[in-house]
Design a protein around this motif. Structure first.
Motif, PDB file in Angstrom:
ATOM      1  N   ASN A  43       0.814  -1.739   0.306  1.00  0.00           N
ATOM      2  CA  ASN A  43       0.468   0.157   0.252  1.00  0.00           C
ATOM      3  C   ASN A  43       0.966   1.547   0.195  1.00  0.00           C
ATOM      4  OD1 ASN A  43       0.680  -0.440   3.135  1.00  0.00           O
ATOM      5  ND2 ASN A  43      -0.503   0.940   3.265  1.00  0.00           N
ATOM      6  N   GLU A 115      -1.554   0.735  -6.045  1.00  0.00           N
ATOM      7  CA  GLU A 115      -2.626   1.544  -6.321  1.00  0.00           C
ATOM      8  C   GLU A 115      -2.253   2.864  -7.038  1.00  0.00           C
ATOM      9  OE1 GLU A 115      -4.270   2.311  -1.636  1.00  0.00           O
ATOM     10  OE2 GLU A 115      -1.611   1.936  -1.725  1.00  0.00           O
ATOM     11  N   LEU A 125      -6.784   1.456   1.653  1.00  0.00           N
ATOM     12  CA  LEU A 125      -6.683   1.373   0.297  1.00  0.00           C
ATOM     13  C   LEU A 125      -7.322   1.590  -1.033  1.00  0.00           C
ATOM     14  CD1 LEU A 125      -6.013  -2.230   1.813  1.00  0.00           C
ATOM     15  CD2 LEU A 125      -4.191  -0.669  -0.012  1.00  0.00           C
TER      16      LEU A 125
END
Length: 221
Positions: A43, A115, A125
């Motif tokens: 992430n 992402e 997220l």
């Protein structure tokens, strides 16, 4: 690539740059393969995340980073010197895919933030893009999920200008896994692989950080 520059920058970040602004706790370090190609999927909360990973990771990490960073003269030189390569976001960048394939063929660890951008203030997220899954599937490479918490306030260069505060950052490293091998590597299989990768990351995060993947249950790594 210049490994002396990479390890010098890692040392500087670990012992000089980051300590005044954050303390870093790492769990799951035993899950890192000490050799062989691997796709790191993490992430992405803020600018300091690559530095956070590097300071605790026992291997040279090659980053797929947004193209805009490579247009900054000194920063672009630095990124290229440590083996990182640019990617044009929100499009099928075949050159970036080729660079990732080449790095994995050399047995390197390639880090991708699926992402595609920082979640920063939201610290939750976002829906993942298919690049990491596509690369892992095409190279039959294991994926190493990483979850970062607490770095959302480490924005460059603002973190150097803010009132003194030492944030607690946690780096959680999950167990490496292979994506199920599809009959064909195409958009559909990459989308499914992306879901699996993001769910592995989400399972390592506290509930408040899971965002788009908030239906995940906690993991034991």
């Amino acid at each position: 690539m210049n490994l002396a520059v990479y390890w010098g920058a890692t040392w500087f970040s670990k012992f000089v740059l980051l300590p005044p602004y954050c303390s870093i706790r790492v769990t799951g370090l035993e899950n890192v393969p000490r050799e062989g190609a691997i796709v790191i999927a993490s992430n992405h909360l803020n600018d300091a995340d690559p530095g956070v990973i590097c300071t605790r990771f026992p291997r040279h990490v090659v980053y797929m980073a947004k193209d805009e960073l490579f247009r900054v003269p000194l920063l672009g030189w630095f990124l290229r010197s440590i083996g990182s390569f640019p990617v044009r976001r929100n499009e099928a960048d075949l050159t970036a895919l080729r660079k990732a394939n080449e790095a994995l063929a050399q047995g390197l660890a390639v880090c991708i933030f699926p992402e595609g951008t920082r979640s920063a203030g939201g610290a939750a997220l976002l829906e993942g893009w298919p690049g990491a899954a596509l690369i892992a599937l095409r190279n039959d490479t294991p994926v190493l999920p990483i979850a970062i918490t607490g770095s959302q306030r480490l924005s460059l260069p603002l973190m150097f200008l803010r009132p003194y505060r030492r944030d607690k950052v946690t780096l959680t490293i999950g167990k490496p896994f292979h994506l199920p091998k599809p009959a064909r590597v195409n958009a559909e299989s990459a989308k499914e692989g992306t879901r699996i990768i993001m769910e592995h990351i989400a399972a390592l995060l506290p509930e408040s950080y899971r965002g788009y993947y908030g239906y995940m249950e906690p993991s034991n790594q």
